[in-house]
Design an enzyme around this catalytic site. Structure first.
Site, PDB file in Angstrom:
ATOM      1  N   GLY A  10       6.684  -4.291  10.459  1.00 34.20           N
ATOM      2  CA  GLY A  10       7.697  -3.286  10.145  1.00 34.20           C
ATOM      3  C   GLY A  10       7.373  -1.956  10.781  1.00 34.20           C
ATOM      4  O   GLY A  10       6.373  -1.808  11.502  1.00 34.20           O
ATOM      5  N   PHE A  11       8.197  -0.998  10.484  1.00 31.80           N
ATOM      6  CA  PHE A  11       8.074   0.336  11.066  1.00 31.80           C
ATOM      7  C   PHE A  11       6.715   0.969  10.737  1.00 31.80           C
ATOM      8  O   PHE A  11       5.934   1.298  11.640  1.00 31.80           O
ATOM      9  CB  PHE A  11       9.265   1.151  10.547  1.00 31.80           C
ATOM     10  CG  PHE A  11       9.100   2.624  10.507  1.00 31.80           C
ATOM     11  CD1 PHE A  11       8.776   3.332  11.654  1.00 31.80           C
ATOM     12  CD2 PHE A  11       9.300   3.324   9.312  1.00 31.80           C
ATOM     13  CE1 PHE A  11       8.640   4.721  11.618  1.00 31.80           C
ATOM     14  CE2 PHE A  11       9.173   4.691   9.272  1.00 31.80           C
ATOM     15  CZ  PHE A  11       8.830   5.388  10.422  1.00 31.80           C
ATOM     16  N   ILE A  12       6.376   1.078   9.473  1.00 30.93           N
ATOM     17  CA  ILE A  12       5.121   1.748   9.106  1.00 30.93           C
ATOM     18  C   ILE A  12       3.928   0.834   9.379  1.00 30.93           C
ATOM     19  O   ILE A  12       2.909   1.257   9.926  1.00 30.93           O
ATOM     20  CB  ILE A  12       5.147   2.181   7.620  1.00 30.93           C
ATOM     21  CG1 ILE A  12       6.306   3.151   7.378  1.00 30.93           C
ATOM     22  CG2 ILE A  12       3.809   2.836   7.226  1.00 30.93           C
ATOM     23  CD1 ILE A  12       6.566   3.492   5.921  1.00 30.93           C
ATOM     24  N   ASP A  31       4.144 -11.194   7.969  1.00 27.45           N
ATOM     25  CA  ASP A  31       5.490 -10.606   7.938  1.00 27.45           C
ATOM     26  C   ASP A  31       6.479 -11.750   8.131  1.00 27.45           C
ATOM     27  O   ASP A  31       6.269 -12.615   8.983  1.00 27.45           O
ATOM     28  CB  ASP A  31       5.626  -9.579   9.076  1.00 27.45           C
ATOM     29  CG  ASP A  31       6.770  -8.609   8.854  1.00 27.45           C
ATOM     30  OD1 ASP A  31       6.534  -7.396   8.861  1.00 27.45           O
ATOM     31  OD2 ASP A  31       7.923  -9.080   8.681  1.00 27.45           O
ATOM     32  N   GLY A  36      11.204  -6.619   9.530  1.00 30.51           N
ATOM     33  CA  GLY A  36      10.281  -6.278  10.620  1.00 30.51           C
ATOM     34  C   GLY A  36      10.735  -6.936  11.913  1.00 30.51           C
ATOM     35  O   GLY A  36      11.648  -7.765  11.914  1.00 30.51           O
ATOM     36  N   LEU A  76       2.459  -3.503   2.322  1.00 30.49           N
ATOM     37  CA  LEU A  76       3.660  -2.739   2.693  1.00 30.49           C
ATOM     38  C   LEU A  76       4.924  -3.592   2.633  1.00 30.49           C
ATOM     39  O   LEU A  76       6.031  -3.050   2.698  1.00 30.49           O
ATOM     40  CB  LEU A  76       3.508  -2.198   4.122  1.00 30.49           C
ATOM     41  CG  LEU A  76       2.505  -1.061   4.330  1.00 30.49           C
ATOM     42  CD1 LEU A  76       2.162  -0.932   5.811  1.00 30.49           C
ATOM     43  CD2 LEU A  76       3.059   0.259   3.820  1.00 30.49           C
ATOM     44  N   THR A  95      11.725  -9.632  -4.245  1.00 29.00           N
ATOM     45  CA  THR A  95      10.757  -9.391  -3.167  1.00 29.00           C
ATOM     46  C   THR A  95       9.674  -8.431  -3.631  1.00 29.00           C
ATOM     47  O   THR A  95       8.484  -8.660  -3.420  1.00 29.00           O
ATOM     48  CB  THR A  95      11.464  -8.786  -1.932  1.00 29.00           C
ATOM     49  OG1 THR A  95      12.500  -9.665  -1.551  1.00 29.00           O
ATOM     50  CG2 THR A  95      10.502  -8.581  -0.777  1.00 29.00           C
ATOM     51  N   ALA A 117       1.803   0.118  -1.289  1.00 28.89           N
ATOM     52  CA  ALA A 117       2.793   1.153  -0.973  1.00 28.89           C
ATOM     53  C   ALA A 117       3.812   1.247  -2.093  1.00 28.89           C
ATOM     54  O   ALA A 117       4.411   0.258  -2.493  1.00 28.89           O
ATOM     55  CB  ALA A 117       3.496   0.824   0.341  1.00 28.89           C
ATOM     56  N   TYR A 149      15.401  -0.453  -7.354  1.00 33.37           N
ATOM     57  CA  TYR A 149      14.302  -0.292  -6.392  1.00 33.37           C
ATOM     58  C   TYR A 149      13.166   0.483  -7.041  1.00 33.37           C
ATOM     59  O   TYR A 149      12.003   0.067  -7.010  1.00 33.37           O
ATOM     60  CB  TYR A 149      14.830   0.432  -5.155  1.00 33.37           C
ATOM     61  CG  TYR A 149      13.786   0.628  -4.090  1.00 33.37           C
ATOM     62  CD1 TYR A 149      13.183  -0.465  -3.494  1.00 33.37           C
ATOM     63  CD2 TYR A 149      13.411   1.904  -3.676  1.00 33.37           C
ATOM     64  CE1 TYR A 149      12.230  -0.300  -2.506  1.00 33.37           C
ATOM     65  CE2 TYR A 149      12.465   2.087  -2.692  1.00 33.37           C
ATOM     66  CZ  TYR A 149      11.874   0.987  -2.109  1.00 33.37           C
ATOM     67  OH  TYR A 149      10.928   1.157  -1.149  1.00 33.37           O
TER      68      TYR A 149
END
Ligand code: UDP
Length: 325
Positions: A10-12, A31, A36, A76, A95, A117, A149
């Site tokens: 993913g991004f981070i 992942d 991602g 993450l 998830t 995270a 969330y």
């Protein structure tokens, strides 16, 4: 250090994998590529210290094997972004909660350190400026799925801290505040990639509501320095840390800066929240992190300005124009 990053494509996660590799660690990534992308880690695949497993974090066999080989897990992998959450609340809750449970169980078997995270969303509708880690939280009613969330991430935090207290597993939580930068996609609603892409295409910039809501954005390259600093610190077990930027901007002001930095002549339009998300959607007017705790412990503070971040997001999209936003 042998490190496993869940959600590492993913991004981070992909930025964090790069940083750990640069510091000499061996890095495994798990992942499922739901949000991602292989493109985020393509440049790492030939590195002998890097290993990628395409699997769900709830795949016990794969997770067990990877956990058995590492001493640190940075977790993450999660459902990402307010838009996705409003559209797929079941997926979000499952998830986030089941994924964290699977990671903690695997970590316990091999006594891995775990960094989980979390998110500034857990502060909910709190109006205190800035948010401190031990503040009370106030969430909206359960009929608004956006709060699912926050609630799911709060369960993750409770679970992580419970493993720490009951089983003495070294678990640390970090709450990310509006992390932004190259490789972030706007597909899940995030404002900066959306506005930059709109500006580069000369399409109207979509500011939700009246644009007076404020955010503190934190460049991903700063955020991963904080995560790595916590990962390398011996005394963070059982603690919660905010990680975020301190430069505050309104979303209207952000849109104007995006126009300036892309030299775009696109217009700014305002879209009601009910159209952008769902009827009854509740946005946070302000969200400012108190970063004293992480700063005092590891000497971290953000160093990249919002304009520098916007310029690198612009350059990222210019160099990969096919990136779907
Ligand atoms: N936003 C916006 N236009 C967009 C996407 C988002 O005005 O195209 C707003 C959103 O309503 C929020 C802020 O930008 O007030 C930040 O949104 P984002 O989804 O990036 O992060 P959030 O703070 O909601 O977690």
């Amino acid at each position: 250090m042998n490190c496993l990053i869940t959600g590492g494509a993913g991004f981070i996660g992909s930025h964090l994998a790069e940083l750990f590799l640069a510091r000499g660690a061996r890095v495994s990534v798990i992942d499922n590529l739901s949000t991602g992308r292989v493109a985020n880690i393509a440049h790492l695949l030939d590195n002998p210290n890097f290993h990628f497993a395409r699997a769900d974090i709830t795949d016990e066999v794969v997770l067990d094997r990877l956990a058995s080989q590492c001493d640190l897990i940075v977790h993450l992998a999660a459902a990402v972004g307010v838009k996705l959450i409003v559209e797929h609340p079941v997926h979000t809750i499952e998830t986030n909660v089941m994924g964290t449970e699977a990671v903690l169980k695997a970590a316990l078997r091999y006594r891995c350190r775990v960094l989980i995270a979390s998110t500034s969303e857990v502060y909910g509708k709190g109006s205190r400026i800035p948010f401190r880690e031990d503040d009370d939280v106030l969430l909206g009613a359960t009929r608004h799925s956006r709060w699912a969330y926050a609630a799911s991430k709060m369960v993750d935090e409770f679970l992580g801290l419970a493993y720490q207290r009951e089983y003495d597993l070294p678990v640390t939580l970090f709450r990310l505040f509006n992390t932004v930068g190259p490789r972030q996609t706007g597909r899940y609603g995030m404002v900066i990639p959306r506005l930059v892409k709109q500006a580069l295409r000369n399409e109207p910039l979509t500011v939700y509501g009246d644009g007076t809501q404020r955010r503190c954005f934190c460049d991903v390259r700063d955020a991963i320095r904080a995560i790595a600093g916590l990962a390398e610190h011996p005394e963070v077990s059982g603690q919660v840390f905010n990680i975020g930027g301190t430069e505050e901007t309104t979303i209207q002001g952000l849109a104007e800066r995006v126009l300036a930095i892309t030299a775009s002549s696109a217009r700014i339009i305002h879209i009601p929240y009910s159209e952008a998300y769902a009827p009854g959607f509740e946005d946070m007017l302000r969200r400012v992190p108190d970063i004293t705790r992480v700063g005092a412990l590891i000497g971290w503070s953000p160093s990249i300005t919002l304009d520098e971040t916007l310029a690198s997001v612009r350059d990222h999209f210019r160099s990969s124009p096919d990136v779907d936003v």
